[in-house]
Design a protein around this motif. Structure first.
Motif, PDB file in Angstrom:
ATOM      1  N   ASP A   1       0.809  -1.216   0.000  1.00  0.00           N
ATOM      2  CA  ASP A   1       0.000   0.000   0.000  1.00  0.00           C
ATOM      3  C   ASP A   1       0.847   1.273   0.000  1.00  0.00           C
ATOM      4  OD1 ASP A   1      -0.943  -0.065   3.541  1.00  0.00           O
ATOM      5  OD2 ASP A   1       0.989   0.138   2.572  1.00  0.00           O
ATOM      6  N   GLY A   2       2.161   1.148  -0.175  1.00  0.00           N
ATOM      7  CA  GLY A   2       3.030   2.313  -0.216  1.00  0.00           C
ATOM      8  C   GLY A   2       3.536   2.749   1.144  1.00  0.00           C
ATOM      9  N   PHE A   3       3.020   2.139   2.202  1.00  0.00           N
ATOM     10  CA  PHE A   3       3.439   2.497   3.554  1.00  0.00           C
ATOM     11  C   PHE A   3       4.198   1.359   4.220  1.00  0.00           C
ATOM     12  CE2 PHE A   3      -0.333   5.039   2.691  1.00  0.00           C
ATOM     13  CZ  PHE A   3       0.187   6.303   2.873  1.00  0.00           C
ATOM     14  N   GLY A   4       4.657   0.393   3.433  1.00  0.00           N
ATOM     15  CA  GLY A   4       5.442  -0.700   3.977  1.00  0.00           C
ATOM     16  C   GLY A   4       4.612  -1.851   4.518  1.00  0.00           C
ATOM     17  N   THR A   5       3.298  -1.782   4.399  1.00  0.00           N
ATOM     18  CA  THR A   5       2.466  -2.895   4.850  1.00  0.00           C
ATOM     19  C   THR A   5       1.968  -3.658   3.634  1.00  0.00           C
ATOM     20  OG1 THR A   5       0.486  -1.508   4.871  1.00  0.00           O
ATOM     21  CG2 THR A   5       1.703  -1.707   6.938  1.00  0.00           C
ATOM     22  N   PHE A   6       1.850  -4.955   3.796  1.00  0.00           N
ATOM     23  CA  PHE A   6       1.423  -5.810   2.690  1.00  0.00           C
ATOM     24  C   PHE A   6       0.045  -6.354   3.031  1.00  0.00           C
ATOM     25  CE2 PHE A   6       1.557  -9.729   0.137  1.00  0.00           C
ATOM     26  CZ  PHE A   6       1.923  -9.176  -1.075  1.00  0.00           C
ATOM     27  N   ARG A   7      -0.939  -6.059   2.196  1.00  0.00           N
ATOM     28  CA  ARG A   7      -2.304  -6.492   2.448  1.00  0.00           C
ATOM     29  C   ARG A   7      -2.594  -7.754   1.662  1.00  0.00           C
ATOM     30  NH1 ARG A   7      -5.526  -2.370   0.087  1.00  0.00           N
ATOM     31  NH2 ARG A   7      -3.680  -1.716  -0.985  1.00  0.00           N
ATOM     32  N   ARG A   8      -3.251  -8.707   2.279  1.00  0.00           N
ATOM     33  CA  ARG A   8      -3.637  -9.938   1.599  1.00  0.00           C
ATOM     34  C   ARG A   8      -4.821  -9.680   0.679  1.00  0.00           C
ATOM     35  NH1 ARG A   8      -0.972 -14.087   2.702  1.00  0.00           N
ATOM     36  NH2 ARG A   8      -0.248 -14.775   4.699  1.00  0.00           N
ATOM     37  N   GLY A   9      -4.837 -10.404  -0.450  1.00  0.00           N
ATOM     38  CA  GLY A   9      -5.968 -10.360  -1.369  1.00  0.00           C
ATOM     39  C   GLY A   9      -7.145 -11.084  -0.756  1.00  0.00           C
ATOM     40  N   THR A  10      -8.262 -11.089  -1.439  1.00  0.00           N
ATOM     41  CA  THR A  10      -9.457 -11.721  -0.902  1.00  0.00           C
ATOM     42  C   THR A  10      -9.580 -13.148  -1.402  1.00  0.00           C
ATOM     43  OG1 THR A  10     -10.733 -10.820  -2.715  1.00  0.00           O
ATOM     44  CG2 THR A  10     -10.724  -9.564  -0.670  1.00  0.00           C
ATOM     45  N   ASN A  11      -9.744 -14.077  -0.491  1.00  0.00           N
ATOM     46  CA  ASN A  11     -10.057 -15.470  -0.784  1.00  0.00           C
ATOM     47  C   ASN A  11      -9.091 -16.130  -1.762  1.00  0.00           C
ATOM     48  OD1 ASN A  11     -11.493 -17.773  -0.355  1.00  0.00           O
ATOM     49  ND2 ASN A  11     -12.994 -17.335  -1.935  1.00  0.00           N
ATOM     50  N   VAL A  12      -7.834 -15.758  -1.746  1.00  0.00           N
ATOM     51  CA  VAL A  12      -6.889 -16.374  -2.666  1.00  0.00           C
ATOM     52  C   VAL A  12      -6.211 -17.564  -2.008  1.00  0.00           C
ATOM     53  CG1 VAL A  12      -4.786 -16.012  -3.991  1.00  0.00           C
ATOM     54  CG2 VAL A  12      -6.519 -14.250  -3.930  1.00  0.00           C
ATOM     55  N   LEU A  13      -5.712 -17.386  -0.798  1.00  0.00           N
ATOM     56  CA  LEU A  13      -4.947 -18.444  -0.153  1.00  0.00           C
ATOM     57  C   LEU A  13      -5.822 -19.506   0.494  1.00  0.00           C
ATOM     58  CD1 LEU A  13      -2.130 -16.282   1.446  1.00  0.00           C
ATOM     59  CD2 LEU A  13      -2.086 -17.544  -0.688  1.00  0.00           C
ATOM     60  N   GLY A  14      -7.088 -19.217   0.746  1.00  0.00           N
ATOM     61  CA  GLY A  14      -7.965 -20.141   1.447  1.00  0.00           C
ATOM     62  C   GLY A  14      -8.211 -21.445   0.705  1.00  0.00           C
ATOM     63  N   SER A  15      -8.130 -21.458  -0.626  1.00  0.00           N
ATOM     64  CA  SER A  15      -8.460 -22.668  -1.374  1.00  0.00           C
ATOM     65  C   SER A  15      -7.248 -23.290  -2.060  1.00  0.00           C
ATOM     66  CB  SER A  15      -9.525 -22.330  -2.423  1.00  0.00           C
ATOM     67  OG  SER A  15      -9.009 -21.379  -3.333  1.00  0.00           O
ATOM     68  N   MET A  16      -6.041 -22.952  -1.626  1.00  0.00           N
ATOM     69  CA  MET A  16      -4.843 -23.481  -2.273  1.00  0.00           C
ATOM     70  C   MET A  16      -4.196 -24.486  -1.356  1.00  0.00           C
ATOM     71  SD  MET A  16      -3.389 -19.988  -4.076  1.00  0.00           S
ATOM     72  CE  MET A  16      -1.754 -20.313  -3.607  1.00  0.00           C
ATOM     73  N   PRO A  17      -3.481 -25.455  -1.810  1.00  0.00           N
ATOM     74  CA  PRO A  17      -3.512 -25.972  -3.179  1.00  0.00           C
ATOM     75  C   PRO A  17      -4.760 -26.821  -3.416  1.00  0.00           C
ATOM     76  CG  PRO A  17      -2.033 -27.296  -1.853  1.00  0.00           C
ATOM     77  CD  PRO A  17      -2.547 -26.186  -0.957  1.00  0.00           C
ATOM     78  N   ARG A  18      -5.010 -27.128  -4.667  1.00  0.00           N
ATOM     79  CA  ARG A  18      -6.170 -27.947  -5.028  1.00  0.00           C
ATOM     80  C   ARG A  18      -5.714 -29.121  -5.881  1.00  0.00           C
ATOM     81  NH1 ARG A  18     -10.532 -24.057  -7.482  1.00  0.00           N
ATOM     82  NH2 ARG A  18     -11.494 -26.068  -7.882  1.00  0.00           N
ATOM     83  N   PRO A  19      -6.423 -30.227  -5.790  1.00  0.00           N
ATOM     84  CA  PRO A  19      -6.063 -31.383  -6.621  1.00  0.00           C
ATOM     85  C   PRO A  19      -6.235 -31.070  -8.107  1.00  0.00           C
ATOM     86  CG  PRO A  19      -7.606 -32.022  -4.893  1.00  0.00           C
ATOM     87  CD  PRO A  19      -7.518 -30.524  -4.881  1.00  0.00           C
ATOM     88  N   ARG A  20      -5.364 -31.592  -8.898  1.00  0.00           N
ATOM     89  CA  ARG A  20      -5.415 -31.413 -10.353  1.00  0.00           C
ATOM     90  C   ARG A  20      -6.756 -31.831 -10.938  1.00  0.00           C
ATOM     91  NH1 ARG A  20      -0.804 -30.704 -13.557  1.00  0.00           N
ATOM     92  NH2 ARG A  20      -1.229 -31.431 -15.635  1.00  0.00           N
ATOM     93  N   ASP A  21      -7.337 -32.867 -10.364  1.00  0.00           N
ATOM     94  CA  ASP A  21      -8.612 -33.390 -10.872  1.00  0.00           C
ATOM     95  C   ASP A  21      -9.773 -32.406 -10.704  1.00  0.00           C
ATOM     96  OD1 ASP A  21      -7.310 -35.705 -11.591  1.00  0.00           O
ATOM     97  OD2 ASP A  21      -7.910 -36.797  -9.776  1.00  0.00           O
ATOM     98  N   ASP A  22      -9.585 -31.351  -9.893  1.00  0.00           N
ATOM     99  CA  ASP A  22     -10.627 -30.334  -9.715  1.00  0.00           C
ATOM    100  C   ASP A  22     -10.835 -29.486 -10.973  1.00  0.00           C
ATOM    101  OD1 ASP A  22     -10.978 -31.141  -7.129  1.00  0.00           O
ATOM    102  OD2 ASP A  22     -10.215 -29.299  -6.209  1.00  0.00           O
ATOM    103  N   PHE A  23      -9.893 -29.557 -11.911  1.00  0.00           N
ATOM    104  CA  PHE A  23      -9.925 -28.684 -13.074  1.00  0.00           C
ATOM    105  C   PHE A  23     -10.167 -29.488 -14.344  1.00  0.00           C
ATOM    106  CE2 PHE A  23      -7.353 -26.791  -9.805  1.00  0.00           C
ATOM    107  CZ  PHE A  23      -7.870 -25.503  -9.728  1.00  0.00           C
ATOM    108  N   GLU A  24     -11.108 -29.021 -15.136  1.00  0.00           N
ATOM    109  CA  GLU A  24     -11.410 -29.680 -16.407  1.00  0.00           C
ATOM    110  C   GLU A  24     -10.542 -29.153 -17.542  1.00  0.00           C
ATOM    111  OE1 GLU A  24     -15.556 -29.535 -17.367  1.00  0.00           O
ATOM    112  OE2 GLU A  24     -16.130 -29.958 -15.292  1.00  0.00           O
TER     113      GLU A  24
END
Length: 119
Positions: free
Chosen positions: A16-39
């Motif tokens: 954010d320009g002030f030296g703090t790093f903000r997490r994105g929304t709902n990105v890390l909550g579902s990682m990793p995922r099995p390959r079979d989840d993707f068509e």
């Protein structure tokens, strides 16, 4: 806007320009995922700069980012979409840096211009 970039939605945070790093929304909550989840698994492919840009034109980084994704350079975009496009374009330009030239901006508060290097 529905971007089809292979990494869409993978931005984990922003400085954010002030030296703090903000997490994105709902990105890390579902990682990793099995390959079979993707068509639909596709190879990660980068287009060559001469497939994206006209050799007789110089572009701002914002225009390069839009053209790389097939978006009209004059289309109005929200800030988050613009940031995603830039996050994708900057590494692409670094990968192909030998194929680009740079022109200084006309004013200090304007972006520079990039184009294809002449052979």
């Amino acid at each position: 806007m529905n971007l089809r970039a292979p990494y869409q939605g993978l931005i984990c945070g922003r400085d954010d320009g002030f030296g703090t790093f903000r997490r994105g929304t709902n990105v890390l909550g579902s990682m990793p995922r099995p390959r079979d989840d993707f068509e639909d698994l596709r190879p990660l492919e980068f287009r060559e700069p001469d497939e994206v840009l006209d050799s007789d034109t110089l572009y701002t980084i914002y225009e390069v980012a839009r053209l790389l994704q097939g978006v009209d350079p004059t289309e109005e975009l929200d800030v988050e979409t613009e940031n995603v496009l830039l996050d994708w374009a900057i590494p692409w330009m670094l990968k192909y840096s030998d194929e680009f030239v740079f022109a200084e901006p006309e004013a200090d508060d304007e972006p520079g211009y990039y184009g294809l290097a002449q052979e």
